[in-house]
Design a protein around this motif. Sequence first.
Motif, PDB file in Angstrom:
ATOM      1  N   SER A 135     -29.426-103.693 -42.163  1.00 44.90           N
ATOM      2  CA  SER A 135     -28.723-104.759 -41.450  1.00 44.90           C
ATOM      3  C   SER A 135     -28.698-104.549 -39.943  1.00 44.90           C
ATOM      4  O   SER A 135     -28.202-105.406 -39.210  1.00 44.90           O
ATOM      5  CB  SER A 135     -27.282-104.875 -41.979  1.00 44.90           C
ATOM      6  OG  SER A 135     -26.509-103.737 -41.619  1.00 44.90           O
ATOM      7  N   HIS A 162     -28.237-101.574 -47.451  1.00 43.51           N
ATOM      8  CA  HIS A 162     -27.591-102.836 -47.082  1.00 43.51           C
ATOM      9  C   HIS A 162     -28.568-104.012 -47.115  1.00 43.51           C
ATOM     10  O   HIS A 162     -28.544-104.882 -46.240  1.00 43.51           O
ATOM     11  CB  HIS A 162     -26.941-102.732 -45.697  1.00 43.51           C
ATOM     12  CG  HIS A 162     -25.961-101.602 -45.589  1.00 43.51           C
ATOM     13  ND1 HIS A 162     -25.996-100.680 -44.562  1.00 43.51           N
ATOM     14  CD2 HIS A 162     -24.948-101.222 -46.395  1.00 43.51           C
ATOM     15  CE1 HIS A 162     -25.024 -99.801 -44.732  1.00 43.51           C
ATOM     16  NE2 HIS A 162     -24.372-100.103 -45.842  1.00 43.51           N
ATOM     17  N   GLN A 163     -29.435-104.020 -48.133  1.00 43.73           N
ATOM     18  CA  GLN A 163     -30.404-105.104 -48.271  1.00 43.73           C
ATOM     19  C   GLN A 163     -29.706-106.463 -48.340  1.00 43.73           C
ATOM     20  O   GLN A 163     -30.209-107.457 -47.808  1.00 43.73           O
ATOM     21  CB  GLN A 163     -31.242-104.884 -49.538  1.00 43.73           C
ATOM     22  CG  GLN A 163     -32.244-105.994 -49.817  1.00 43.73           C
ATOM     23  CD  GLN A 163     -32.926-105.817 -51.165  1.00 43.73           C
ATOM     24  OE1 GLN A 163     -32.551-104.942 -51.947  1.00 43.73           O
ATOM     25  NE2 GLN A 163     -33.924-106.637 -51.450  1.00 43.73           N
ATOM     26  N   ASP A 164     -28.534-106.502 -48.980  1.00 40.99           N
ATOM     27  CA  ASP A 164     -27.824-107.768 -49.157  1.00 40.99           C
ATOM     28  C   ASP A 164     -27.281-108.328 -47.841  1.00 40.99           C
ATOM     29  O   ASP A 164     -26.899-109.506 -47.785  1.00 40.99           O
ATOM     30  CB  ASP A 164     -26.683-107.585 -50.158  1.00 40.99           C
ATOM     31  CG  ASP A 164     -25.756-106.434 -49.785  1.00 40.99           C
ATOM     32  OD1 ASP A 164     -26.254-105.439 -49.220  1.00 40.99           O
ATOM     33  OD2 ASP A 164     -24.551-106.522 -50.044  1.00 40.99           O
ATOM     34  N   LYS A 165     -27.257-107.517 -46.775  1.00 35.63           N
ATOM     35  CA  LYS A 165     -26.726-107.963 -45.488  1.00 35.63           C
ATOM     36  C   LYS A 165     -27.819-108.221 -44.455  1.00 35.63           C
ATOM     37  O   LYS A 165     -27.524-108.510 -43.294  1.00 35.63           O
ATOM     38  CB  LYS A 165     -25.737-106.924 -44.943  1.00 35.63           C
ATOM     39  CG  LYS A 165     -24.525-106.697 -45.841  1.00 35.63           C
ATOM     40  CD  LYS A 165     -23.603-105.634 -45.258  1.00 35.63           C
ATOM     41  CE  LYS A 165     -22.398-105.393 -46.173  1.00 35.63           C
ATOM     42  NZ  LYS A 165     -21.506-104.333 -45.632  1.00 35.63           N
ATOM     43  N   THR A 191     -32.524-101.354 -51.021  1.00 38.88           N
ATOM     44  CA  THR A 191     -31.418-101.170 -51.953  1.00 38.88           C
ATOM     45  C   THR A 191     -30.132-101.749 -51.412  1.00 38.88           C
ATOM     46  O   THR A 191     -29.959-101.904 -50.197  1.00 38.88           O
ATOM     47  CB  THR A 191     -31.203 -99.672 -52.251  1.00 38.88           C
ATOM     48  OG1 THR A 191     -30.132 -99.518 -53.186  1.00 38.88           O
ATOM     49  CG2 THR A 191     -30.859 -98.912 -50.985  1.00 38.88           C
ATOM     50  N   SER A 192     -29.235-102.078 -52.313  1.00 34.20           N
ATOM     51  CA  SER A 192     -27.853-102.436 -51.980  1.00 34.20           C
ATOM     52  C   SER A 192     -26.937-101.471 -52.722  1.00 34.20           C
ATOM     53  O   SER A 192     -27.250-101.030 -53.836  1.00 34.20           O
ATOM     54  CB  SER A 192     -27.544-103.876 -52.393  1.00 34.20           C
ATOM     55  OG  SER A 192     -28.359-104.799 -51.687  1.00 34.20           O
ATOM     56  N   GLN A 193     -25.830-101.108 -52.113  1.00 32.78           N
ATOM     57  CA  GLN A 193     -24.872-100.148 -52.679  1.00 32.78           C
ATOM     58  C   GLN A 193     -25.535 -98.815 -53.037  1.00 32.78           C
ATOM     59  O   GLN A 193     -25.079 -98.102 -53.939  1.00 32.78           O
ATOM     60  CB  GLN A 193     -24.165-100.716 -53.927  1.00 32.78           C
ATOM     61  CG  GLN A 193     -23.139-101.795 -53.640  1.00 32.78           C
ATOM     62  CD  GLN A 193     -23.767-103.169 -53.447  1.00 32.78           C
ATOM     63  OE1 GLN A 193     -24.587-103.616 -54.250  1.00 32.78           O
ATOM     64  NE2 GLN A 193     -23.374-103.853 -52.379  1.00 32.78           N
TER      65      GLN A 193
END
Length: 334
Positions: A135, A162-165, A191-193
């Motif tokens: 991110s 933090h792929q989701d951000k 990855t996320s988390q």
Amino acid sequence: MKLIAPIKAIPIHIISGFLGAGKTTVLQHLLSQKPEHEIWAVLMNEFGQIGIDQQLMPQSNGFAIQELLGGCLCCSSQLPMQIALSRLISENKIDRLFIEPTGLGHPAQLLEQLTEPHWLQHLSMRSLVTVIDGSRLHDSDWSQQNLYQDQLKAAQVVVISHQDKMTDGDIFALETLKKEYEAYQQKWILTSQGKISILDIDQIYIGTKRLIQPLLKIQKNLTANEQPVIKQLPYHYVESAQGYSVAGWKLPKSWTFNFYDVLDLLCEQKDWLRIKAVFNTNEGWKSFNFNPNQFNYQTAQEGIDNRIEIIYQNEREWLNFEEQLFQCRIDLSE
């Protein structure tokens, strides 16, 4: 120090990354994959004197957690790290070992320590992992820092947290980053988390051979028996891995170069795969990032030294380049 040699060498993983990248979260997820019958150990390095991250690690049976506080085990005296590691190995029947250095550390220096002959019968080095915050990839002030780049260069596996951000700008920056480091043939994982599999990083480490030498001009006047041990700047180095070679120079921060002379010299070079450099110039600190498709240079933050790396495949005589580079200096009093 007396070590009790294990029946087989212990797989060891270095989980590195810049401050706030998400190393501890990745490590937590890796530890959750421990088989019930095995003992996994973690050596954590905190730069300060109060340990926090150890409290976030598993406290149950089957885990051996130890912290090394104060300073950086990558670049400080090797003795504290060797003592801590020796205790972990001798006091626990370890099946797998993780080391999480401080975000201010240079993992290549730690890797160099752990691949010395002293450790070969005890440790089986796995691919070095560097975690970077996906991110923040759009933030050039963040990604252009020398330490950040050193950690990324050392990695065989790059974990993008933090792929989701991630924004569109981060995704574009990631693709650019992959192209910049294509020569190192790294494995990239998003990855996320912190969710990655131990199988993704459980590959035997493929070493990079690095030879630190005097400046080429000095080498020319030395015999084979006169090669000194290099402990300070300036110096020249060559390192090789996976079919590629890097010719590099690290020079004192106080040296000043003519910006346009350096730019002209770099633009004149041929048969290279990538050129990266940071120089203290008469126009201020400048960074150079050349690949075959584009020549980028920009104002940079003050560096810890002048440095340049040229990635190439075909053998080349570098003495002429070094002499031309030094002709770009404008402070010849030293």
